[in-house]
Design an enzyme around this catalytic site. Structure first.
Site, PDB file in Angstrom:
ATOM      1  N   ASP A   1       0.780  -1.249   0.000  1.00  0.00           N
ATOM      2  CA  ASP A   1       0.000   0.000   0.000  1.00  0.00           C
ATOM      3  C   ASP A   1       0.812   1.300   0.000  1.00  0.00           C
ATOM      4  O   ASP A   1       0.506   2.244   0.746  1.00  0.00           O
ATOM      5  CB  ASP A   1      -0.966   0.019   1.205  1.00  0.00           C
ATOM      6  CG  ASP A   1      -1.977  -1.122   1.162  1.00  0.00           C
ATOM      7  OD1 ASP A   1      -1.907  -1.955   0.246  1.00  0.00           O
ATOM      8  OD2 ASP A   1      -2.835  -1.178   2.062  1.00  0.00           O
TER       9      ASP A   1
ATOM     10  N   CYS B   1      -2.162  -2.661   7.677  1.00  0.00           N
ATOM     11  CA  CYS B   1      -2.024  -3.663   6.627  1.00  0.00           C
ATOM     12  C   CYS B   1      -0.750  -4.487   6.742  1.00  0.00           C
ATOM     13  O   CYS B   1      -0.756  -5.678   6.431  1.00  0.00           O
ATOM     14  CB  CYS B   1      -2.162  -3.001   5.269  1.00  0.00           C
ATOM     15  SG  CYS B   1      -3.868  -2.435   5.031  1.00  0.00           S
TER      16      CYS B   1
ATOM     17  N   LYS C   1      -7.043  -5.026  -2.733  1.00  0.00           N
ATOM     18  CA  LYS C   1      -7.870  -5.468  -1.601  1.00  0.00           C
ATOM     19  C   LYS C   1      -8.758  -4.310  -1.146  1.00  0.00           C
ATOM     20  O   LYS C   1      -8.483  -3.151  -1.457  1.00  0.00           O
ATOM     21  CB  LYS C   1      -6.980  -5.934  -0.442  1.00  0.00           C
ATOM     22  CG  LYS C   1      -6.066  -4.837   0.061  1.00  0.00           C
ATOM     23  CD  LYS C   1      -5.154  -5.330   1.146  1.00  0.00           C
ATOM     24  CE  LYS C   1      -4.169  -4.257   1.547  1.00  0.00           C
ATOM     25  NZ  LYS C   1      -4.804  -3.014   2.007  1.00  0.00           N
TER      26      LYS C   1
HETATM   27  C1  VGL Z   1      -4.655   0.852   5.806  1.00  0.00           C
HETATM   28  C2  VGL Z   1      -5.970   2.099   7.207  1.00  0.00           C
HETATM   29  C3  VGL Z   1      -7.025   1.980   6.350  1.00  0.00           C
HETATM   30  C4  VGL Z   1      -3.304   0.277   5.508  1.00  0.00           C
HETATM   31  C5  VGL Z   1      -5.719   0.699   4.935  1.00  0.00           C
HETATM   32  O1  VGL Z   1      -2.982   0.103   4.318  1.00  0.00           O
HETATM   33  O2  VGL Z   1      -2.548   0.012   6.468  1.00  0.00           O
HETATM   34  N1  VGL Z   1      -4.797   1.541   6.942  1.00  0.00           N
HETATM   35  N2  VGL Z   1      -6.885   1.282   5.211  1.00  0.00           N
END
Ligand code: VGL
Ligand code: ZN
Length: 197
Positions: A14, A144, A100
């Site tokens: 991410d 994540c 995802k």
């Molecule tokens: C994430 C908060 C909300 C992440 C994803 O990638 O860690 N954190 N959505």
């Protein structure tokens, strides 16, 4: 630590604009992981080991967002600039992107809830490649990255956290440090770039 292309894989979690400073859910120091991850990716690609990049890829309306019962401001909405990878992230040409968070009723923090462009679950993709050990870096340490690492251990993988290429949201101060403890307690190893051979 030696990279074995027959059983090792790297996943870059991410590293998207919305998780970097200035983004909708900017993680402090989120952009600082980019050059370090580029070095890891280059090293894995040179060794012939598979490289994956995950992306948080939400619909505009999801229970993950505050407005619909979740805890987060809108972020990484499919097709928006915030959902793009950080412009300085350099992925090897054959890196596979897994997505995802598309299900409007799931947070889907873990890459083990991600799938490739043709709908193959990440777990099945690892299985097909014979992967036994997964190296994980990226954003965010306390969401994540942690979920991916803990799920990976549960699925029977050796999990290795890139300690110098992660950054935490720290919604509550100390969350990142706590996540590191939880990953260690789950059985994950921690490495730094210098420790790669
Ligand atoms: C994430 C908060 C909300 C992440 C994803 O990638 O860690 N954190 N959505
Ligand atoms: Zn999200």
């Amino acid at each position: 630590m030696h990279i074995d292309p027959a059983r090792d894989a790297l996943i870059i979690v991410d590293v998207q604009n919305d998780f970097c400073p200035g983004g909708a859910l900017g993680v402090p120091g989120g952009d600082a992981v980019v050059p370090v991850l580029n070095r890891y990716a280059e090293r894995f690609a040179a060794a012939g080991a598979p490289v994956f990049a995950s992306r948080d890829w939400h619909p505009a309306k999801t229970s993950h967002f505050k407005a619909y019962g979740g805890v987060w401001p809108p972020h990484c909405v499919q097709g928006t600039p915030g959902a793009e990878f950080h412009p300085q992230l350099v992925l090897p040409p054959d890196a596979a992107v897994v997505s995802k968070g598309m299900d409007p009723s799931e947070d889907a923090y873990s890459c083990f809830q991600a799938e490739t462009g043709d709908g193959m679950p990440f777990l099945a993709t690892l299985g097909e490649l014979g992967v036994g050990r997964v190296f994980v870096g990226g954003l965010a340490t306390d969401y994540c990255v942690k979920s991916t690492v803990v799920d990976g251990v549960r699925e029977g993988f050796e999990m290795v956290v890139l300690a110098d290429a992660i950054a935490a949201v720290d919604l509550t101060p100390g969350d990142g440090a706590k996540a590191l403890d939880e990953m260690r307690a789950a059985g994950a190893q921690m490495i730094r770039f210098e420790e790669l051979e």
